[in-house]
Design an enzyme around this catalytic site. Structure first.
Site, PDB file in Angstrom:
ATOM      1  N   TYR A 197      45.332  44.173  31.222  1.00 16.64           N
ATOM      2  CA  TYR A 197      45.451  44.703  32.577  1.00 16.64           C
ATOM      3  C   TYR A 197      46.390  45.917  32.546  1.00 16.64           C
ATOM      4  O   TYR A 197      47.605  45.772  32.344  1.00 16.64           O
ATOM      5  CB  TYR A 197      46.018  43.655  33.533  1.00 16.64           C
ATOM      6  CG  TYR A 197      45.087  42.513  33.883  1.00 16.64           C
ATOM      7  CD1 TYR A 197      43.736  42.529  33.530  1.00 16.64           C
ATOM      8  CD2 TYR A 197      45.557  41.403  34.579  1.00 16.64           C
ATOM      9  CE1 TYR A 197      42.895  41.479  33.846  1.00 16.64           C
ATOM     10  CE2 TYR A 197      44.718  40.343  34.912  1.00 16.64           C
ATOM     11  CZ  TYR A 197      43.398  40.390  34.537  1.00 16.64           C
ATOM     12  OH  TYR A 197      42.571  39.345  34.857  1.00 16.64           O
TER      13      TYR A 197
ATOM     14  N   PHE B 296      36.771  36.804  41.259  1.00 18.36           N
ATOM     15  CA  PHE B 296      35.883  37.419  42.255  1.00 18.36           C
ATOM     16  C   PHE B 296      35.585  36.413  43.376  1.00 18.36           C
ATOM     17  O   PHE B 296      34.422  36.133  43.691  1.00 18.36           O
ATOM     18  CB  PHE B 296      34.583  37.921  41.630  1.00 18.36           C
ATOM     19  CG  PHE B 296      34.759  38.990  40.585  1.00 18.36           C
ATOM     20  CD1 PHE B 296      35.799  39.889  40.660  1.00 18.36           C
ATOM     21  CD2 PHE B 296      33.880  39.086  39.515  1.00 18.36           C
ATOM     22  CE1 PHE B 296      35.975  40.876  39.688  1.00 18.36           C
ATOM     23  CE2 PHE B 296      34.034  40.065  38.544  1.00 18.36           C
ATOM     24  CZ  PHE B 296      35.087  40.965  38.628  1.00 18.36           C
TER      25      PHE B 296
END
Length: 314
Positions: A71, A226
């Site tokens: 990330y 998600f």
């Protein structure tokens, strides 16, 4: 919509709420709503704001944070190291199986080989400033949205788990999780002592219901990523569903909060890790843990079908 405070334990600041109530992860009691740190990368140009956002999450009762070395190519882990204090006792969940690839055809490339998994754990330890990563997820490519897999990255699950078990035995990781796996892969991995599964899942993307039910049967934490669908223009969004919009109007909250709350109601094993770089969105995500549904509203949400994915050809 704000959760009522409950007594603090195992890392929650004194008097802090438990967003979503109590859940369990890797043998610890945690808030059912945590924080997914990926979007902290959006604050790369304002490091102070990134640190402040994460501190605010902790102050509001977040006690588990999802991250990865890839990330922001280490930026997010660096922010976590700076923001968290030992007394916060926050459970950090990271992942291995891919690495940043600046300048490559994609932002990530796979790193599935056992030696790459070990290197990924070592990188997480260094950037997080930890002696042990509490939970490390093996990010597979068996389900959900995946990176194209080259022949040299098709690795047997048993070889991967052997590497992670060795790292656990050495004390470098505390527990093993999985990400983007099928029910068959999870079933094969159970003897390794899997503590959590992260799969692509939402009210409009429920193809992995069998994986969720296996997690329930084995008392494994289910941590959907998600959780509001979307993420790509070609995927359905939870917040576009008429039943979700109607529920939000009825309850006086946002459609996004309805989508998150439904996940908590759908399974007692669910732990949420919604991400954001915005303080108001953070507060709204945590407040979703206090939303309750009447039977009619919940039935209408349950009837929303899984929406087909119209992925463009590559």
């Amino acid at each position: 919509m704000t959760p009522d405070p409950v007594p603090a334990s195992e890392g929650a600041p004194a008097g802090a709420p438990r967003p979503g109530g109590l859940g369990e992860l890797a043998g610890r009691t945690v808030s059912r709503v945590g924080y997914g740190a990926m979007q902290l990368e959006r604050l790369r140009d304002d490091r102070g704001a990134a640190v402040a956002l994460l501190r605010h999450a902790i102050d509001l009762g977040v006690d588990h944070v999802d991250t990865a070395q890839f990330y922001g190519n280490g930026f997010v882990n660096d922010i976590i190291r700076e923001a968290l204090r030992p007394q916060d006792d926050v459970l950090i969940v990271s992942k291995v199986g891919a690495v940043s690839d600046p300048g490559g055809p994609r932002a990530l490339r796979l790193a599935q080989r056992p030696e790459e998994l070990r290197a990924g754990v070592e990188e997480n330890l260094a950037t997080l400033g930890l002696e042990q990563v509490p939970v490390v997820n093996l990010r597979r490519m068996d389900a959900g949205i995946t990176i194209p897999v080259t022949d040299d990255q098709v690795i047997d699950l048993d070889d991967q788990l052997a590497s992670l078990i060795a790292l656990r035995d050495e004390g470098k990781i505390g527990a093993i999780g999985l990400s983007s796996v099928t029910a068959d892969v999870l079933r094969r991995a159970l003897p390794a002592g899997i503590v959590c599964v992260q799969n692509d899942y939402s009210i409009v993307a429920r193809d992995d219901e069998d994986v969720l039910r296996l997690c329930e049967a084995e008392q494994i934490a289910w941590m959907p990523y998600f959780p509001l669908g979307g993420a790509f223009s070609w995927r359905a969004k939870v917040t576009d569903e008429p039943a979700v919009i109607a529920a939000a109007e009825h309850l006086g909250c946002t459609p996004a909060q309805v989508g998150l709350a439904w996940l908590l109601h759908h399974s007692p094993r669910t732990l949420l890790i919604p991400g954001t770089a915005d303080t108001r969105h953070l507060e709204a995500n945590l407040a979703a843990g206090a939303i309750t549904f009447d039977e009619k509203t919940l039935a209408a949400l349950d009837e929303i079908p899984t929406r087909p994915v119209h992925r463009p050809d590559h």
